[in-house]
Design an enzyme around this catalytic site. Structure first.
Site, PDB file in Angstrom:
ATOM      1  CB  SER A 128      -0.951  -0.048   1.201  1.00 51.10           C
ATOM      2  OG  SER A 128      -1.950   0.919   1.095  1.00 51.10           O
ATOM      3  CG  ASP A 269      -2.473   3.801  -1.589  1.00 52.09           C
ATOM      4  OD1 ASP A 269      -3.174   3.729  -2.613  1.00 52.09           O
ATOM      5  OD2 ASP A 269      -2.633   3.039  -0.621  1.00 52.09           O
ATOM      6  CG  ASP A 271      -2.760  -0.727  -2.586  1.00 52.50           C
ATOM      7  OD1 ASP A 271      -2.724   0.448  -2.151  1.00 52.50           O
ATOM      8  OD2 ASP A 271      -3.353  -1.638  -1.982  1.00 52.50           O
ATOM      9  CG  ASP A 273      -5.976   0.547  -0.863  1.00 52.08           C
ATOM     10  OD1 ASP A 273      -5.148   1.484  -0.815  1.00 52.08           O
ATOM     11  OD2 ASP A 273      -6.051  -0.337   0.023  1.00 52.08           O
TER      12      ASP A 273
END
Length: 481
Positions: A128, A269, A271, A273
């Site tokens: 993340s 960020d 990833d 999400d």
């Protein structure tokens, strides 16, 4: 070692008879945290660990669903992600599970495709917002939801027991298939979730892609809708992922928006999400603002049952009070998008999220999705005819909120910080002094070796004073020297 031979190009190679023979060195503390498994690549997260995790995840997921569907694996751009994704795939194959490897894609893409296909589970290789040297393994069940604690416990129990074999022969092993084309289905879903007709022509947007999982999708989608896009950190460079950029480091995005005269900007960020936004003046727009603006839009169109939003203990008090003035209700839960998701299911809420930028809208998906939230916020700006700054002026003025982190490597001290009497006394003193005009939240991070101290008050000087006091107390009694 009792071994079975694998015949490959005339060589007899030993195959461990159990997964326990890969020589894993596991920590005594639980592997699974608040968002899967996360740690330093090459230390905690190794290829042998991923291989064994894949094997046990395959066993547990197949037993839970009682079907023979595939497991979907996606990854971010970290240098260790290829290694971990391939090792996970090999472990799953050894358990008789087929694997679809998407390659580079956002975490919500894995969640969406897992839910929309016959997959028995999904796995995302990403840490993340963490730095490049870290990595993580996130698991989803067949519904595309973060893995329930019971299943995570079962996987870890198998991993630590290491006393079973799959009982499969070579003809029963699973196969792995590269399936990068399936990411297109996620893109189609995102576009389909937006009100039609929609055109971003005339909208100038800066995107900070953090060298991560959104480098291909985000600019393409915004441009396909007609927006003028300026992309920052737009290569899949895992050696720089999240370094001084992305949703936790907004200064480059803020500067770019101001210097280019853009209407707004978004930072993802590693990833994708989560997302943070900035307005045309470069002012930060966090998850509280996004929830308020999106919630107000849903409320006005009668698509927000009971005017309910789920937030976390980090949600700003000013956001809560402004939402209540509109007839809404904010339910707070513990930090973590999995906790938000659980509360949304329990209460029937359609919108929830975190100040950090995880936003979940059940009208469209069941996972935090930074790209989806960015697209909907841009849609609101475009359709309203107002600037993001003007929309924010009609929302709320957040109370000063100071969040500081103290590094505590000792896991036991970190997880049991409540047993520190001097810290408890300091918290009690601060709470008594502020009364109803402020809040204090101290918690151990679930993803990093940190104790987080948040102080919120109507007065900035008050917040700063008690933040200094509490942070010093944590450092003195719990922190690393």
């Amino acid at each position: 070692m009792v071994a079975s031979p694998i015949h490959s190009r005339g060589l007899d190679l030993p195959l461990p008879s159990t997964m326990g023979e890969f020589g894993l060195s596991l920590p005594r503390s639980p592997l699974f945290g608040t968002d899967g498994i996360r740690g330093k690549a090459g230390e905690l997260l190794t290829a042998p660990l991923a291989l064994s995790l894949g094997f046990w995840a395959g066993q547990v997921l197949r037993e839970q669903t009682d079907t023979a569907g595939p497991v979907i694996i996606g990854q971010d751009s970290r240098l260790s992600s290829d290694m971990l994704a391939n090792a996970m795939a090999a472990g799953l194959n050894s358990a008789g599970v087929e694997v679809w490897q998407l390659g580079l894609c956002p975490t919500p893409c894995v969640a969406y495709l897992t839910r929309k296909t016959a997959a028995i589970g999904g796995i995302m290789i990403s840490a993340s917002h963490n730095p490049p040297e870290d990595n993580g393994i996130k698991f989803f069940d067949h519904q595309g939801l973060k893995l329930p604690k019971s299943l995570a416990t079962a996987i870890e129990a198998g991993l630590r027991g290491q006393n079973q074999t799959s009982g499969l022969n070579a003809s029963q092993w699973g196969r792995s298939y590269g399936q990068p084309h399936r990411v297109q289905y996620y893109q189609d879903f995102l576009l389909g979730s937006l009100p039609q007709p929609l055109n971003f022509q005339g909208l100038k947007v800066v995107l900070d892609l953090a060298w991560g999982a959104s480098v291909n999708l985000a600019p393409h989608i915004f441009r396909s809708l007609g927006a003028e896009v300026i992309a920052l950190h737009d290569l899949a460079d895992g050696s720089q992922i999240n370094v001084d950029c992305g949703s936790t480091h907004l200064h480059r995005l803020q500067r770019a928006v101001r210097e280019t005269g853009a209407d707004l900007g978004f930072a993802f960020d590693g990833d994708a999400d989560r997302v943070m936004a900035v307005d045309a003046q470069g002012r930060p727009v966090d998850g509280d603002y996004i929830l308020f603006l999106w919630g107000k839009t849903l409320q006005e169109s009668n698509h927000l049952p009971d005017n309910l939003i789920v937030g976390t203990v980090m949600a700003n008090l000013a956001f809560e009070r402004a939402w209540e003035k509109l007839g809404g209700k904010l339910i707070r839960t513990a930090v973590g998008d999995q906790n938000v998701q659980a509360q949304m299911w329990e209460t029937g809420a359609m919108l929830g999220g975190e100040q950090s930028g995880h936003i979940i809208c059940h009208h469209h998906s069941y996972s935090g999705d930074g790209l989806q939230a960015a697209l909907h916020l841009a849609t609101l700006v475009q359709k309203s005819g107002l600037s993001l700054s003007e929309l924010l002026s009609e929302s709320f003025q957040p109370y000063p909120q100071i969040l500081r982190n103290v590094r505590v490597l000792d896991r036991e001290r970190r997880l049991h910080w409540q047993e520190c009497a001097p810290l408890q006394q300091a918290i009690a003193t601060a709470e008594k002094s502020m009364g109803t005009t402020g809040r204090i939240l101290v918690r151990a991070s679930g993803t990093e070796p940190l104790i987080r101290v948040m102080v919120e008050a109507a007065c900035a000087e008050t917040a700063a004073h008690w933040s200094d006091q509490l942070t010093s107390t944590v450092q003195c009694h719990l922190g690393d020297s």
